[in-house]
Write a protein that holds these residues in place. Structure first.
Motif, PDB file in Angstrom:
ATOM      1  N   TRP A 236      25.379  18.293   8.947  1.00 41.81           N
ATOM      2  CA  TRP A 236      26.410  19.333   9.032  1.00 41.81           C
ATOM      3  C   TRP A 236      27.137  19.378  10.376  1.00 41.81           C
ATOM      4  CZ3 TRP A 236      21.149  20.467   8.451  1.00 41.81           C
ATOM      5  CH2 TRP A 236      20.489  20.925   9.595  1.00 41.81           C
ATOM      6  N   GLU A 262      26.832  25.685  14.885  1.00 41.89           N
ATOM      7  CA  GLU A 262      27.175  24.871  13.719  1.00 41.89           C
ATOM      8  C   GLU A 262      26.141  25.032  12.608  1.00 41.89           C
ATOM      9  OE1 GLU A 262      28.160  20.826  14.534  1.00 41.89           O
ATOM     10  OE2 GLU A 262      30.139  21.408  15.282  1.00 41.89           O
ATOM     11  N   THR A 265      27.110  28.509  11.004  1.00 39.13           N
ATOM     12  CA  THR A 265      28.384  28.581  10.285  1.00 39.13           C
ATOM     13  C   THR A 265      28.528  27.522   9.204  1.00 39.13           C
ATOM     14  OG1 THR A 265      29.453  27.223  11.989  1.00 39.13           O
ATOM     15  CG2 THR A 265      29.561  29.621  12.258  1.00 39.13           C
ATOM     16  N   ARG A 266      27.969  26.315   9.433  1.00 38.91           N
ATOM     17  CA  ARG A 266      28.218  25.203   8.518  1.00 38.91           C
ATOM     18  C   ARG A 266      27.048  24.916   7.569  1.00 38.91           C
ATOM     19  NH1 ARG A 266      32.624  22.229   9.751  1.00 38.91           N
ATOM     20  NH2 ARG A 266      31.778  20.409   8.646  1.00 38.91           N
ATOM     21  N   GLN A 267      25.829  25.325   7.941  1.00 37.87           N
ATOM     22  CA  GLN A 267      24.689  25.057   7.079  1.00 37.87           C
ATOM     23  C   GLN A 267      24.208  26.319   6.354  1.00 37.87           C
ATOM     24  OE1 GLN A 267      23.372  22.527   5.887  1.00 37.87           O
ATOM     25  NE2 GLN A 267      21.372  23.198   5.112  1.00 37.87           N
ATOM     26  N   GLN A 270      28.118  28.301   5.542  1.00 34.25           N
ATOM     27  CA  GLN A 270      29.066  27.326   4.976  1.00 34.25           C
ATOM     28  C   GLN A 270      30.475  27.912   4.857  1.00 34.25           C
ATOM     29  OE1 GLN A 270      27.425  24.791   1.736  1.00 34.25           O
ATOM     30  NE2 GLN A 270      25.626  26.147   1.771  1.00 34.25           N
ATOM     31  N   HIS A 272      33.047  27.006   6.346  1.00 34.93           N
ATOM     32  CA  HIS A 272      34.100  25.988   6.371  1.00 34.93           C
ATOM     33  C   HIS A 272      34.560  25.608   4.969  1.00 34.93           C
ATOM     34  CE1 HIS A 272      30.370  23.761   5.769  1.00 34.93           C
ATOM     35  NE2 HIS A 272      31.073  22.731   5.324  1.00 34.93           N
ATOM     36  N   ARG A 273      33.792  26.006   3.954  1.00 35.09           N
ATOM     37  CA  ARG A 273      34.156  25.720   2.564  1.00 35.09           C
ATOM     38  C   ARG A 273      34.926  26.868   1.927  1.00 35.09           C
ATOM     39  NH1 ARG A 273      28.739  23.427  -0.260  1.00 35.09           N
ATOM     40  NH2 ARG A 273      30.269  22.996  -1.922  1.00 35.09           N
ATOM     41  N   SER A 274      35.296  27.859   2.730  1.00 35.70           N
ATOM     42  CA  SER A 274      36.090  29.002   2.260  1.00 35.70           C
ATOM     43  C   SER A 274      37.322  29.158   3.133  1.00 35.70           C
ATOM     44  CB  SER A 274      35.248  30.281   2.299  1.00 35.70           C
ATOM     45  OG  SER A 274      36.044  31.423   2.099  1.00 35.70           O
ATOM     46  N   SER A 284      26.306  30.154  -2.727  1.00 35.07           N
ATOM     47  CA  SER A 284      25.263  29.346  -2.102  1.00 35.07           C
ATOM     48  C   SER A 284      23.940  29.581  -2.831  1.00 35.07           C
ATOM     49  CB  SER A 284      25.124  29.711  -0.621  1.00 35.07           C
ATOM     50  OG  SER A 284      23.980  29.120  -0.060  1.00 35.07           O
ATOM     51  N   PHE A 515      30.529  31.208  -0.165  1.00 34.92           N
ATOM     52  CA  PHE A 515      30.770  30.518   1.103  1.00 34.92           C
ATOM     53  C   PHE A 515      31.560  31.390   2.075  1.00 34.92           C
ATOM     54  CE2 PHE A 515      30.691  26.692  -1.891  1.00 34.92           C
ATOM     55  CZ  PHE A 515      29.322  26.527  -1.739  1.00 34.92           C
TER      56      PHE A 515
END
Length: 662
Positions: A236, A262, A265-267, A270, A272-274, A284, A515
């Motif tokens: 990620w 990271e 926010t990313r794992q 998530q 970054h997927r919205s 999720s 997300f």
């Protein structure tokens, strides 16, 4: 009850100015209630009016007597004569018919109580001490003048927070009802407050438990030799990931992102997927499973009532203090810890001239102690009648405030350490607010300590236990309110109702598991509960002090505790506390927060949506007022008088007998 009416046991003496009781019944004249509404703001007769009360010799409460009922829950005058007495006295009794009478009887016979006094204290402390004590107070303190902030915080606690806390405990303990049905005994036209409280509690449950799901995800991820948020080599991570704790010489640039940020926010989230609130993305499944497990724990902790939840809080309310002490000692031994403490407490006296500081102090103490969520009413209703709730209010509110203060040291010793490692100022490290302060900054600091796995596990366990007992309390507020209002439906089906409630809360949380769920959590936290709860408690304080009557309320407290609240408490309840609430509410509405999370700026329409969500609960209050006036017969004046006059008696336990306080 089987003694003949002429038995000598039926004879009791009534001294002037005292309560008259016979066979365990105390009767007061409810007609004086209507008269007093016209004379002042006192609904019930004062202690001096009790001399007008008379004797009932049948050994039963008025509900079971052969007194004519007009269908509206009112009883006409009746004469009860005690043959053994030397005089015949005319009495008036107030009672209820049908379901209401059965409801009162159920309340008396079936109402459980706390197994031990300590169960109640731990439950209230566990409710008041939550995640906000750990992240919100330290941030607000250093943002508003450091040590200087403690002055407005203490003032707001003394004149606003603690009096409201005490008032709710006293109301719940005296009337022994949840947040809905209690208004029949105080001021029926304000019954909509109870429904509003239940809706607010459901909103809180829909996002608060999601934050615990994040903590649970971190807890599971911590059972590794190397914590996953310590390196930049994971799937990620991005090219901007910079691990300044590595052995290599690494420079921190403007675009650098820590591996802990990271991971969060990313794992975990998530995000970054919205693309924002207008495109939340999918759900999720990892967080969904975490939340499902949390609600399972919650259900089996509260399904049987306070006797089971009162045992669970022995762990969930005490464990955080053990962990806080361990983390405090560990943080104090870190290099640079003194920098964080200095930043936390260094006073900026100029800040005291700013209105925002006083608003923040008032809001912090209010949301920290937590009146207005129906929890204090529910928990206190399971107390014994003569329990010293005055002492409980002082002890629990003091513990809560001290916990917030100590949590600041736990957080800022670590922030000082982070600043030392980054070679930056503490203000740069402490820019994260809310959950980010825990899940990014603090998690990163823990990951770079010796024995990091151990400290990560106990830290996120602490967050879980802090959140769990607050969830127990919030749902208990709804459960007690509904079960007391509809005992004929749910009193024997508590387990089924609790199951349905947890399922509803779980389904209501699905939007926060997407997300973009973090954006929904932020919106609910700022708009759905804040101004709504402030409005509810303001109306509650006004209803008790000005409609029910401050004199009557103080008399109720005297019946429980044996002493009358002093002038300080009276002034706070009548004027200072309502002004305190109005001040905070108006400040919030006049200057709504501009929401921003990570790199996402909330569009204007989200503010409108937030206010609509918050208003949806408060609307129950005027809607019920209109409904109440419509269904009440009589002229407009008669309708208003009946609507602000208590409908039913409060049954006062007196050893093995019961007394009616009308």
């Amino acid at each position: 009850e089987t003694e003949p009416l002429t038995s000598k046991k039926d004879v009791s003496d009534c001294n002037e100015g005292e309560d008259c009781k016979e066979n365990g019944l105390l009767v007061r004249n409810p007609k004086s209630a209507l008269r007093l509404v016209e004379d002042g703001n006192k609904v019930h007769p004062s202690q001096g009016d009790k001399g007008e009360a008379a004797q009932i010799s049948n050994g039963y409460s008025g509900v079971q007597g052969s007194v004519p009922c007009n269908g509206m829950g009112e009883v006409e005058d009746a004469q009860c004569t005690a043959p053994a007495a030397t005089t015949t006295t005319t009495t008036t009794t107030s009672t209820t018919c049908g379901a209401e009478g059965q409801q009162q009887l159920m309340e008396l016979e079936d109402r459980e109580t706390w197994s031990k006094k300590i169960d109640f204290l731990l439950s209230v402390i566990g409710y008041a001490v939550d995640l906000g004590n750990v992240w919100r107070f330290p941030y607000i303190c250093y943002q508003n003048g450091g040590g200087a902030f403690l002055i407005p915080y203490t003032i707001m606690a003394i004149f606003g927070g603690i009096p409201l806390f005490y008032m709710e405990l006293a109301l719940g303990q005296y009337h022994r009802n949840g947040c809905i049905s209690i208004w029949r005994k105080i001021c029926p036209i304000f019954k909509g407050i109870g429904f509003a409280i239940c809706i607010i509690d459901l909103y809180v449950a829909s996002y608060y438990n999601t934050i615990m799901a994040w903590a649970f995800y971190y807890l599971i991820s911590s059972f590794t030799a190397e914590l996953p948020w310590t390196s930049c080599t994971n799937a990620w991570n991005t090219g901007n990931c910079t691990n300044y704790f590595s052995k290599d010489n690494v420079s921190w640039s403007l675009h650098s992102i820590s591996p802990a940020e990271e991971f969060y926010t990313r794992q975990v989230l998530q995000v970054h997927r919205s693309n924002g609130l207008d495109d939340l993305g999918g759900i999720s499944w990892q967080l969904t499973l975490c939340l499902l497990l949390i609600f399972t724990i919650v259900y089996f902790s509260i399904w049987k009532g306070v006797k089971t939840s009162g045992k669970v809080v022995w762990v969930t309310a005490t464990f955080p203090y053990v962990i806080l002490f361990i983390l405090l000692v560990r943080g104090a031994t870190l290099p640079g810890a003194w920098r964080g403490v200095l930043y936390y407490l260094k006073p900026d006296w100029q800040k005291l001239l700013a209105t925002e500081v006083w608003v923040d102090a008032a809001a912090q103490i209010f949301f920290s102690l937590g009146p207005g969520f129906g929890v204090l009413l529910a928990y206190a209703s399971y107390n014994k009648f003569h329990n010293n709730c005055y002492q409980d209010a002082l002890v629990t509110s003091t513990v809560n405030c001290l916990t917030s203060f100590v949590s600041g040291f736990v957080i800022f010793t670590v922030l000082g350490y982070m600043a030392e490692m980054r070679n930056e100022d503490v203000s740069e490290v402490a820019k994260d607010t809310g959950p980010s302060l825990l899940f990014i900054t603090y998690a990163e600091a823990i990951a770079n300590m010796p024995a990091s796995t151990f400290f990560a596990i106990i830290f996120f366990l602490m967050l879980l236990t802090l959140g769990l007992d607050s969830t127990f309390a919030g749902l208990e507020g709804v459960i007690t309110g509904v079960l007391d209002e509809f005992p004929h439906v749910w009193s024997k089906r508590r387990e089924l109702f609790v199951l349905g409630l947890t399922i509803v809360c779980f389904l209501g949380s699905l939007a926060t598991l997407t997300f973009g769920g973090a954006y929904v959590v932020k919106l609910f936290e700022e708009y759905a509960t804040g101004p709504a709860v402030l409005t509810v408690v303001f109306l509650e304080a006004v209803a008790v002090a000005w409609f029910y009557g401050i004199t009557q309320f103080c008399n109720d407290v005297k019946e429980m505790l044996g002493f009358t609240p002093g002038w300080y408490w009276r002034v706070c309840w009548v004027a200072i506390s309502p002004i305190f609430l109005l001040f905070v509410t108006c400040s919030f509405l006049s200057n709504p927060p501009e929401l921003r999370l990570f790199d996402y700026n909330y569009p204007y329409w989200t503010t409108v949506v937030g206010y609509c969500i918050g208003t949806s609960s408060v609307m129950c209050i005027p809607i019920y007022m209109v409904y109440r006036l419509i269904i009440t017969p009589g002229t407009l004046k008669e309708r208003v008088l009946k609507s602000i006059t208590p409908e039913t008696a409060t049954e006062i336990p007196f050893g093995d007998i019961r007394m009616n306080a009308v």
